[in-house]
Scaffold this motif. Structure first.
Motif, PDB file in Angstrom:
ATOM      1  N   ARG A 297       0.821  -1.209   0.000  1.00  0.00           N
ATOM      2  CA  ARG A 297       0.000   0.000   0.000  1.00  0.00           C
ATOM      3  C   ARG A 297       0.860   1.267   0.000  1.00  0.00           C
ATOM      4  NH1 ARG A 297      -1.077   1.473   5.682  1.00  0.00           N
ATOM      5  NH2 ARG A 297      -0.416  -0.230   7.068  1.00  0.00           N
ATOM      6  N   GLU A 298       0.261   2.342  -0.498  1.00  0.00           N
ATOM      7  CA  GLU A 298       0.932   3.651  -0.564  1.00  0.00           C
ATOM      8  C   GLU A 298       2.184   3.619  -1.435  1.00  0.00           C
ATOM      9  OE1 GLU A 298       1.709   4.537   3.493  1.00  0.00           O
ATOM     10  OE2 GLU A 298      -0.406   4.491   4.070  1.00  0.00           O
ATOM     11  N   ALA A 367      -2.627  12.967  -0.888  1.00  0.00           N
ATOM     12  CA  ALA A 367      -2.912  12.573  -2.257  1.00  0.00           C
ATOM     13  C   ALA A 367      -1.888  13.227  -3.175  1.00  0.00           C
ATOM     14  CB  ALA A 367      -4.327  12.985  -2.645  1.00  0.00           C
ATOM     15  N   VAL A 368      -1.284  12.433  -4.063  1.00  0.00           N
ATOM     16  CA  VAL A 368      -0.248  12.955  -4.955  1.00  0.00           C
ATOM     17  C   VAL A 368      -0.556  12.575  -6.396  1.00  0.00           C
ATOM     18  CG1 VAL A 368       1.524  12.857  -3.171  1.00  0.00           C
ATOM     19  CG2 VAL A 368       1.193  10.891  -4.678  1.00  0.00           C
ATOM     20  N   THR A 376      -2.359   7.776  -2.520  1.00  0.00           N
ATOM     21  CA  THR A 376      -2.169   8.528  -1.277  1.00  0.00           C
ATOM     22  C   THR A 376      -0.917   8.016  -0.593  1.00  0.00           C
ATOM     23  OG1 THR A 376      -4.545   8.905  -0.988  1.00  0.00           O
ATOM     24  CG2 THR A 376      -3.152   9.121   0.961  1.00  0.00           C
ATOM     25  N   LEU A 377      -0.013   8.926  -0.285  1.00  0.00           N
ATOM     26  CA  LEU A 377       1.201   8.567   0.439  1.00  0.00           C
ATOM     27  C   LEU A 377       0.965   8.745   1.931  1.00  0.00           C
ATOM     28  CD1 LEU A 377       3.970  10.295  -1.723  1.00  0.00           C
ATOM     29  CD2 LEU A 377       3.117   7.953  -1.889  1.00  0.00           C
ATOM     30  N   GLY A 378       1.498   7.817   2.716  1.00  0.00           N
ATOM     31  CA  GLY A 378       1.384   7.910   4.157  1.00  0.00           C
ATOM     32  C   GLY A 378       2.480   8.797   4.726  1.00  0.00           C
ATOM     33  N   PRO A 379       2.398   9.130   6.014  1.00  0.00           N
ATOM     34  CA  PRO A 379       3.411   9.967   6.658  1.00  0.00           C
ATOM     35  C   PRO A 379       4.801   9.353   6.526  1.00  0.00           C
ATOM     36  CG  PRO A 379       1.500   9.698   8.077  1.00  0.00           C
ATOM     37  CD  PRO A 379       1.311   8.750   6.936  1.00  0.00           C
ATOM     38  N   ASP A 380       5.782  10.204   6.266  1.00  0.00           N
ATOM     39  CA  ASP A 380       7.157   9.708   6.118  1.00  0.00           C
ATOM     40  C   ASP A 380       8.114  10.508   7.013  1.00  0.00           C
ATOM     41  OD1 ASP A 380       7.352  12.150   4.836  1.00  0.00           O
ATOM     42  OD2 ASP A 380       8.329  11.362   3.042  1.00  0.00           O
ATOM     43  N   ARG A 381       7.619  10.990   8.149  1.00  0.00           N
ATOM     44  CA  ARG A 381       8.389  11.894   8.996  1.00  0.00           C
ATOM     45  C   ARG A 381       9.561  11.194   9.677  1.00  0.00           C
ATOM     46  NH1 ARG A 381       7.816  17.221   8.758  1.00  0.00           N
ATOM     47  NH2 ARG A 381       7.674  17.588  11.009  1.00  0.00           N
ATOM     48  N   PHE A 382      10.654  11.943   9.834  1.00  0.00           N
ATOM     49  CA  PHE A 382      11.754  11.523  10.694  1.00  0.00           C
ATOM     50  C   PHE A 382      11.417  11.939  12.118  1.00  0.00           C
ATOM     51  CE2 PHE A 382      13.774  11.959   6.532  1.00  0.00           C
ATOM     52  CZ  PHE A 382      14.512  10.777   6.449  1.00  0.00           C
TER      53      PHE A 382
END
Length: 404
Positions: A297-298, A367-368, A376-382
């Motif tokens: 997914r994503e 959404a990209v 839809t991309l999920g959170p990718d935070r450091f």
């Protein structure tokens, strides 16, 4: 006519997509017969690929970059057109060490920055430099634990000992007192916890949400010369990844991976990582981490060049690679979104229109633009809130100068 492919792997949960492609018939439907070769160490797996004993490998993403840059034994140009998964590793430490941290494991996992500072304080109370097992110098795990420790002022080359050992030997080494903890892909952290040897201190998914893990790596020249075979394999893997990600299949997948040919570990331990139900202390209720490991997914399999460049930035940060425009360009070419798009052009898989992005900039589902379907991309935070701009690597590295 069936095409035979030899692919090396290590016994880890994230071999799931390859195992499912073979065992569930997805590879066969593409006219492929997969010979999956279980390997003991990442060094052996690397050599099998570089010297042509196998056509492809389930490989640590940083190792593919390092081999291409000539940092790891025999240099060879490798290409990674497909990510086999993101996240899926965790740091466990001996119970005696963990006793100096927040007593609530759920709080430790939820607050990686605070736990890093607690860990730094615990180092001062330990009887010697803590010895932390890592599966390879050029692994996502090793880069993440360095990044995480440094955020609290710990120099991973001075204040702790990072000892390389194969994932399957981590629990044994912890039991023997040769290491004080380790960071590795599942199910090995869960095995150490279940044995009462360790407690979970941090999970990779909270250090870098959706952080790159294993890739499918080829020798670049073989990939170019066998484009049609590569495309069939990627199509089979994409379908297998969808199957692996579906919650209703996790029970069957855990039992598939428990087979001695793959992980040879109890299905219950394997299931924890697949479902994100992490038992952080033996005998306690699991802690839910629904994004602990993703396969499909994503756009999980998509090989973002920016992720290869983040890996490169960390190799440069720690003095493992010389930073230069030439090396950055070489590292960025290891991930091959062009091959991914070619292989899956006829499928219904949504895929990003771009090949690079700001890593760490997505705080909530986004959404990209996609070349096919909605994505839809999920959170990718450091965990520390930093953002990596692949076009400004020099500025990014400058921000870390004070850490060393």
């Amino acid at each position: 006519m069936t095409t035979n492919l030899r692919i090396a792997f290590l016994p880890l949960n994230d071999v799931a997509v390859l195992a499912a492609a073979r065992e569930r018939g997805f590879a066969e439907e593409e006219g492929l017969a997969l010979d999956l070769l279980r390997t003991t160490s990442w060094a052996t797996l690397r050599d099998r690929l570089v010297y042509g004993q196998v056509q492809a490998a389930h490989m640590l993403a940083p190792l593919a970059v390092a081999v291409t840059l000539g940092l790891s034994q025999q240099p060879a140009a490798l290409a990674a057109p497909y990510k086999l998964g993101v996240n899926g590793n965790m740091l466990v430490m001996a119970k005696e060490f963990a006793a100096a941290l927040d007593p609530d494991p759920a709080s430790r996992i939820a607050d990686p920055l605070g736990t890093a500072h607690d860990f730094a304080a615990a180092i001062g109370l330990w009887r010697r430099k803590p010895v932390i097992g890592v599966v390879h110098r050029f692994s996502s795990h090793a880069l993440m634990v360095r990044y995480w420790l440094a955020s609290a002022g710990v120099d991973p080359d001075r204040d702790v000992v990072l000892r390389v050992l194969p994932p399957s030997l981590t629990v044994e080494a912890l039991h023997a007192g040769e290491i004080d903890g380790f960071i590795a892909g599942e199910p090995w952290g869960s095995a150490a916890v279940e044995a009462g040897l360790a407690e979970t201190v941090a999970v990779g998914e909270r250090i870098w949400q959706r952080g790159v893990e294993k890739v499918l790596a080829f020798r670049e020249n073989w990939l170019e010369e066998n484009a049609e075979t590569v495309d069939r394999l990627l199509r089979a893997l994409a379908r297998a990844a969808n199957w692996c990600d579906a919650p209703e299949n996790h029970e069957a997948l855990a039992h598939l991976l428990a087979d001695p040919r793959y992980l040879d570990q109890p299905a219950d331990l394997i299931r924890r990582g697949l479902t994100g139900q992490i038992v952080a202390r033996a005998g306690e209720a699991p802690i839910s981490n629904p994004d602990f490991m993703l396969f499909s997914r994503e756009a999980t399999p998509f090989p973002w060049r920016s992720q290869a460049l983040w890996i490169y930035s960390q190799l440069a940060r720690w003095g493992m690679a010389e930073h230069s425009p030439e090396n950055a360009a070489k590292a960025g070419r290891v991930f091959r979104p062009d091959v991914f798009r070619r292989a899956l052009a006829g499928s219904d898989m949504p895929m990003p229109g771009a090949s690079m992005k700001l890593e760490g900039a997505v705080a909530s589902p986004l959404a990209v633009g996609s070349r096919k379907g909605d994505l839809t991309l999920g959170p990718d935070r450091f965990f520390d809130g930093r953002i990596f701009d692949p076009e400004r690597i020099d500025d990014y590295l400058t921000g870390f100068v004070q850490v060393r």
